[in-house]
Enzyme design. Structure first.
Site, PDB file in Angstrom:
ATOM      1  CD  GLU A   1       2.892 -18.554  22.564  1.00 40.03           C
ATOM      2  OE1 GLU A   1       3.550 -17.701  23.182  1.00 40.03           O
ATOM      3  OE2 GLU A   1       2.309 -18.311  21.486  1.00 40.03           O
TER       4      GLU A   1
ATOM      5  CG  HIS B   1       1.022 -13.419  23.696  1.00 37.89           C
ATOM      6  ND1 HIS B   1       2.000 -13.269  22.727  1.00 37.89           N
ATOM      7  CD2 HIS B   1       0.684 -12.153  24.071  1.00 37.89           C
ATOM      8  CE1 HIS B   1       2.243 -11.962  22.547  1.00 37.89           C
ATOM      9  NE2 HIS B   1       1.445 -11.276  23.337  1.00 37.89           N
TER      10      HIS B   1
HETATM   11  P1  AMP Z   1       4.047 -14.990  20.670  1.00 38.29           P
HETATM   12  O1  AMP Z   1       4.095 -15.998  19.582  1.00 38.29           O
HETATM   13  O2  AMP Z   1       3.984 -13.581  20.219  1.00 38.29           O
HETATM   14  O3  AMP Z   1       2.918 -15.362  21.578  1.00 38.29           O
HETATM   15  O4  AMP Z   1       5.371 -15.108  21.505  1.00 38.29           O
HETATM   16  C1  AMP Z   1       6.199 -16.226  21.559  1.00 38.29           C
HETATM   17  C2  AMP Z   1       7.008 -16.190  22.821  1.00 38.29           C
HETATM   18  O5  AMP Z   1       7.770 -14.971  22.889  1.00 38.29           O
HETATM   19  C3  AMP Z   1       6.215 -16.209  24.108  1.00 38.29           C
HETATM   20  O6  AMP Z   1       5.854 -17.534  24.499  1.00 38.29           O
HETATM   21  C4  AMP Z   1       7.224 -15.619  25.083  1.00 38.29           C
HETATM   22  O7  AMP Z   1       8.202 -16.559  25.451  1.00 38.29           O
HETATM   23  C5  AMP Z   1       7.887 -14.552  24.233  1.00 38.29           C
HETATM   24  N1  AMP Z   1       7.200 -13.261  24.408  1.00 38.29           N
HETATM   25  C6  AMP Z   1       6.214 -12.739  23.636  1.00 38.29           C
HETATM   26  N2  AMP Z   1       5.831 -11.539  24.101  1.00 38.29           N
HETATM   27  C7  AMP Z   1       6.588 -11.293  25.201  1.00 38.29           C
HETATM   28  C8  AMP Z   1       6.690 -10.225  26.138  1.00 38.29           C
HETATM   29  N3  AMP Z   1       5.920  -9.135  26.046  1.00 38.29           N
HETATM   30  N4  AMP Z   1       7.599 -10.325  27.153  1.00 38.29           N
HETATM   31  C9  AMP Z   1       8.396 -11.402  27.266  1.00 38.29           C
HETATM   32  N5  AMP Z   1       8.356 -12.447  26.407  1.00 38.29           N
HETATM   33  C10 AMP Z   1       7.470 -12.402  25.393  1.00 38.29           C
HETATM   34 MG    MG Z   2       2.264 -17.063  20.029  1.00 35.92          MG
HETATM   35 MG    MG Z   3       4.635 -16.200  17.722  1.00 37.12          MG
END
Ligand code: AMP
Ligand code: MG
Ligand code: MG
Length: 216
Positions: A23, A177
């Site tokens: 993250e 997330h």
């Molecule tokens: P995830 O592994 O999908 O939880 O996402 C990894 C990182 O991507 C998160 O910690 C955010 O920094 C970025 N991220 C994911 N989704 C979003 C979103 N909808 N808007 C902005 N940043 C995002």
């Molecule tokens: Mg994630």
């Molecule tokens: Mg991810």
């Protein structure tokens, strides 16, 4: 009837799968400048024969370029300011991970990282390394993007972790997330694909470093 075996998996090309999901700092609608920073660093080590968890590495990481998390970032990831304040910075966490990796002699084994997408190891870690001037360890140079594995196995695209879980008829667990919860869910998808008979191959590779080409 003394058998305790509940599932059989095909022989894999790896002794260990390292499920990883970073993250990072973020804000709504636009890119964090000058550099997004990793704030959660979770890795789950799965045995390549049983797909059971054998170890776990989990740290929250203090961002240093933009130390203040946005409310958007906290809402998205569940990571509050208190969870990153006074935590080690990325270089220290990378060193701790390196110790953890070496304690298990993983470099002598057949291992591969598994992520959902290419962002973690192709983009984020490398961009942050370039900005903060640290070397990315070589073991992060190859990985499996579970979305590509799913596509190869089923013959159609799976768009994200939640879609993959649905397609594999798996229950989502924890908070979407949250890095550690995401790794748990990606581990479940990995195990389910193996249970359906899929044999994993690497899908992503870091670009060769400039200036390291062979000269003929
Ligand atoms: P995830 O592994 O999908 O939880 O996402 C990894 C990182 O991507 C998160 O910690 C955010 O920094 C970025 N991220 C994911 N989704 C979003 C979103 N909808 N808007 C902005 N940043 C995002
Ligand atoms: Mg994630
Ligand atoms: Mg991810």
């Amino acid at each position: 009837m003394a058998s305790t075996s509940t599932a059989s998996f095909p022989q894999q090309n790896f002794d260990y799968f390292l499920i990883l999901d970073f993250e990072a700092t973020c804000q709504d609608g636009e890119k964090i400048k000058p550099c997004q920073e990793i704030i959660e660093f979770p890795v789950i080590l799965l045995d390549g024969q049983t797909f059971e968890e054998v170890a776990r590495f989990h740290r929250y990481v203090q961002p240093t370029v933009c130390p203040k998390l946005t409310p958007f970032c906290t809402d998205l990831t569940g990571i509050s300011q208190e969870m990153v304040d006074n935590q080690p910075e990325i270089l220290e966490v990378l060193q701790e991970f390196d110790d953890w990796f070496n304690e298990r002699n993983l470099s002598d084994k057949r291992f591969i990282f598994v992520t959902c997408g290419d962002w973690d190891l192709q983009t984020q870690l490398r961009h942050e390394g370039k900005y903060k001037k640290f070397e990315v360890p070589k073991y992060f140079s190859e990985w499996i993007n579970i979305k590509e594995s799913f596509k190869k196995h089923r013959g159609y695209k799976g768009y994200g972790m939640m879609t993959l879980l649905k397609e594999m008829k798996l229950q989502h667990s924890g908070r979407h997330h949250s890095g550690i919860d995401d790794t748990i869910n990606i581990a479940a998808i990995t195990k389910a694909l193996a249970k359906e008979g899929f044999v994993f191959e690497p899908t992503g590779k870091a670009p060769e470093k400039k200036g390291k080409k062979n000269v003929r």
